[in-house]
Design an enzyme around this catalytic site. Structure first.
Site: not given
Ligand code: NAD
Ligand code: TDX
Length: 332
Positions: A121-123, A148, A152
């Site tokens: 993810t870009d997060e 989260y 990741k």
């Protein structure tokens, strides 16, 4: 790429990817999925059993994963706990699945020599100011905010270490916010769409000025397939479709689509540590692999998604009341 193992292939993005594989390749697919609350195995049931098999199990189960990986030439890893709000309520399953699960898979890939694609993810890059002219690139330093996104980020770093230390054949992608069919009603767009279908009001965290960079899940699928077919081993590719919108704009668009006044929503308690803005610069995958998104009109993609939720009430209805009760208990 004859036999592909897809972890988390009964979840929102994974199941759309499995449909994409069946349509666009000749491969046979095994889905490994624990069937958590987020899974929709019924979406796989419509696919031919000659092409797709579902194995119910945990990606952190080393003996099961070892057997499955040994029997496949390619592994695509979607399995994760995926919802930020849940990670604030209880981080434990996020550490188990996102970190221990990825570690377990990496060890199996190291033994078998299978090719791995890790979906992220870009997060992992943290957030941007609203007026920052920069977007995330493959060179942006990691700076995750939530349980989260930190799990990741950790899973990405494990993959990078296994590439460098053990020479496994792996790629990584970091994608922006997905929307489309089969997304759980806990997530922003399905929650607001189903609230509106129920005659209720959308719920915006805080002022609603946070920006997300939306991509249709079908475009995420085509990008992952492009990486499997043409990506360079050891590389990371960012996936995005230039879809930046504030949450407020998205809610207004949903209300417009159903003919309701644009201010017919509630402001609710903000998310703790809420990332302000994500934005992806996807130049690398476009230039290197010739990938382009096909949903270049977010308004049209969102309208089609709203219609899909109207037509698939029987699927989401059983999850709606409990999801809303959990949000209401937190003032959201
Ligand atoms: P999802 O929550 O809808 O689905 C996750 C799936 O993984 C479910 O089917 C669940 O049963 C399965 N799963 C969970 N724990 C498992 C375990 N221990 N073993 C085996 N299976 C397990 O998630 P999603 O939105 O489809 O996201 C899929 C992947 O894409 C995740 O890795 C996520 O980080 C990544 N991603 C998501 C988005 C997004 O906008 N949703 C954006 C970028 C990247
Ligand atoms: O009711 C809501 N109201 C609201 O304003 C909900 C559920 C969310 N929001 C806001 C929070 C975010 O700014 O909407 C935005 C999107 O929220 P989510 O759907 O929870 O997504 P996000 O936290 O951005 O993370 C998603 O994109 C990146 C996925 O859930 C992740 O798995 C992915 O990595």
């Amino acid at each position: 790429m004859d036999r592909i193992l897809v972890t988390g292939g009964a979840g929102f993005i994974g199941l759309n990817f499995v449909h994409h594989l069946v349509e666009h390749t000749e491969a046979t697919v095994t889905v490994l999925d624990k069937l958590t609350y987020a899974a929709s195995p019924e979406a796989l049931a419509e696919l031919s059993s000659d092409r797709v098999e579902l194995v119910v199990g945990d990606v952190a189960d080393a003996s099961l994963v070892g057997r499955l990986v040994a029997d496949h030439d390619t592994v695509v890893h979607f399995a994760a706990e995926s919802h930020n709000d849940n990670s604030l309520a209880d981080p434990s399953p996020f550490v188990h699945t996102n970190l221990v699960g990825t570690f377990t898979l990496l060890e199996a890939v190291r033994r078998s020599g299978a090719r791995l694609h890790h979906v992220s993810t870009d997060e992992v890059y943290g957030d941007l100011e609203l007026d920052d002219p920069q977007r995330f690139t493959e060179q942006t330093p990691y700076n995750p905010s939530s349980p989260y996104s930190s799990t990741k980020a950790g899973s990405d770093l494990l993959v990078r270490a296994w590439v460098r230390s053990f020479g496994i054949h792996a790629t990584i992608s970091n994608c922006s916010n997905n929307y489309g069919p089969w997304q759980h009603v806990e997530k922003f767009i399905p929650r607001q769409v189903t609230n509106v279908i129920d005659g209720g009001r959308p719920k915006l965290y805080g002022a609603g000025l946070n920006v997300r960079d939306w991509i249709h899940t079908e475009d995420h699928s085509s990008a992952v397939l492009a990486i499997l077919e043409r990506g360079r081993s050891g590389e990371t590719y960012l996936i995005g479709a230039d879809g930046e919108r504030s949450n407020l704009d998205v809610v207004r668009q949903i209300l417009r689509h159903v003919g309701r006044p644009e201010d017919d929503f509630d402001h609710v308690t903000d998310r703790a540590g809420h990332d302000l803005r994500y934005a992806i610069d996807s130049s690398k995958i476009r230039a290197e692999l010739g990938w382009e998104p096909s949903y270049d009109d977010f308004e049209a993609g969102l309208a089609a998604t709203i219609d899909w939720y109207v037509e698939h009430e029987a699927w989401w209805r059983p999850h709606k009341a409990a999801t809303e009760a959990a949000y209401a208990a937190k003032g959201q």
